[in-house]
Design a protein around this motif. Sequence first.
Motif, PDB file in Angstrom:
ATOM      1  N   MET A  55       0.692  -1.276  -0.100  1.00 29.05           N
ATOM      2  CA  MET A  55       0.047  -0.076  -0.153  1.00 29.05           C
ATOM      3  C   MET A  55       0.974   1.221   0.121  1.00 29.05           C
ATOM      4  O   MET A  55       1.610   1.341   0.972  1.00 29.05           O
ATOM      5  N   PHE A  56       0.874   2.028  -1.248  1.00 29.90           N
ATOM      6  CA  PHE A  56       1.341   3.222  -0.848  1.00 29.90           C
ATOM      7  C   PHE A  56       0.499   4.452  -0.675  1.00 29.90           C
ATOM      8  O   PHE A  56      -0.738   4.204  -1.241  1.00 29.90           O
ATOM      9  N   GLU A  57       0.771   5.424  -0.084  1.00 28.35           N
ATOM     10  CA  GLU A  57      -0.200   6.458  -0.162  1.00 28.35           C
ATOM     11  C   GLU A  57      -0.602   7.056  -1.406  1.00 28.35           C
ATOM     12  O   GLU A  57       0.395   7.471  -2.472  1.00 28.35           O
ATOM     13  N   GLY A  58      -1.723   7.369  -1.968  1.00 27.32           N
ATOM     14  CA  GLY A  58      -2.363   7.877  -3.150  1.00 27.32           C
ATOM     15  C   GLY A  58      -2.020   6.867  -4.346  1.00 27.32           C
ATOM     16  O   GLY A  58      -2.218   7.235  -5.379  1.00 27.32           O
ATOM     17  N   PHE A  59      -1.744   5.720  -4.014  1.00 22.33           N
ATOM     18  CA  PHE A  59      -1.573   4.657  -4.948  1.00 22.33           C
ATOM     19  C   PHE A  59      -2.722   3.852  -5.037  1.00 22.33           C
ATOM     20  O   PHE A  59      -3.246   2.938  -4.154  1.00 22.33           O
ATOM     21  N   ASP A  60      -3.701   3.791  -6.041  1.00 17.45           N
ATOM     22  CA  ASP A  60      -4.924   3.075  -6.085  1.00 17.45           C
ATOM     23  C   ASP A  60      -5.251   2.456  -7.446  1.00 17.45           C
ATOM     24  O   ASP A  60      -5.839   2.980  -8.141  1.00 17.45           O
ATOM     25  N   PRO A  61      -4.568   1.126  -7.785  1.00 16.89           N
ATOM     26  CA  PRO A  61      -4.626   0.751  -9.146  1.00 16.89           C
ATOM     27  C   PRO A  61      -6.008   0.431  -9.520  1.00 16.89           C
ATOM     28  O   PRO A  61      -6.273   0.549 -10.744  1.00 16.89           O
ATOM     29  N   ALA A  62      -6.861   0.081  -8.548  1.00 16.83           N
ATOM     30  CA  ALA A  62      -8.300  -0.299  -8.830  1.00 16.83           C
ATOM     31  C   ALA A  62      -8.981   0.950  -9.399  1.00 16.83           C
ATOM     32  O   ALA A  62      -9.791   1.011 -10.306  1.00 16.83           O
ATOM     33  N   SER A  63      -8.705   2.245  -8.714  1.00 17.48           N
ATOM     34  CA  SER A  63      -9.568   3.216  -8.968  1.00 17.48           C
ATOM     35  C   SER A  63      -8.710   3.823 -10.470  1.00 17.48           C
ATOM     36  O   SER A  63      -9.612   4.215 -11.470  1.00 17.48           O
ATOM     37  N   ASP A  64      -7.528   3.742 -10.594  1.00 17.61           N
ATOM     38  CA  ASP A  64      -6.869   4.142 -11.815  1.00 17.61           C
ATOM     39  C   ASP A  64      -7.663   3.070 -13.088  1.00 17.61           C
ATOM     40  O   ASP A  64      -7.894   3.696 -14.261  1.00 17.61           O
TER      41      ASP A  64
END
Lengths: 140, 158
Positions: A55-64
């Motif tokens: 989990m990285f902050e601001g990293f959301d592959p699902a949302s991308d």
Amino acid sequence: MTTTEQTPVVVVGVDGSKESLAAVAWAQRYANATGAVLRVVVAYLWPQAYGYPMMFEGFDPASDAKGVAEQVVSGLALPADRIATRVVEGPPGGVLVADSADADVLVVGARGHSGIDKLTLGSISRYCVHHATVPVVVVR
Amino acid sequence: MSEDTTTQHVRAPAVVVGVDGSTDSDAALRWAQSYAQAAGATLQLVTCWESPMGFGTAYSMPDLHPVQSAHTVADKAAAQLTLPPAQVGVIVKEGSAREVLVEMSKNADLLVVGSHGHSRVGGLLIGSVSSYCTHHAASPVVVVRDGPAKRHAGNHVE
């Protein structure tokens, strides 16, 4: 027109690359010519370390992934009832092969984001051609 | 029957399909025909032949007639089609199938091939010709496998 169980389905794999947009354009023409439903599929993976998702902050592959799907759909010239989208977590090759199993044809770009000029065929398109149970269109 | 009006073709789109008499190539031919019907495309059937070579020289054998066999395969395939004859071309060419098909893809809108030819051995996922075509063709390539039709596999025509 109303879509029914018998309406053909064209699945197109999209990753946001220019090549995948060429695949979408081809798939849209095919859907227009055949009266098919166009199903836009975006696969994504959470990067893993030691078996745990990172989990990285601001990293959301699902949302991308969802954003990529929405952007593709917004550019389509098909009636809404002839468009479907699926955003699926999993390795893209496996996702596309599984998703297209109940469809009539799978369309993919020849390459994705790899950017290596000498690469004639990307890993995902190659995987799809090897494993899909429906005809596969490799678009370039 | 719908016209493909979303593209700017001045001429009808051209579809090339590799034909070698295998079950996969028959499946490719059926798919190509459905597509040609839906898109108003012309369909070119292409069958290739090569002389057997030994020590750098072509040799002949009494029962081996590669040209004739190729024509038989191509004509048999063309006879299965229900497209109007004006929409269909048959080409029998000397040369390696992979190279001829890739060359023809330079002037085609779509190249359609069977996943395997006569080479379904040992769990091979894909044949050498279809593999080569997906890597090197100038046009989009469709790889078709023989198998039970899912639904009506693209036969739906508006």
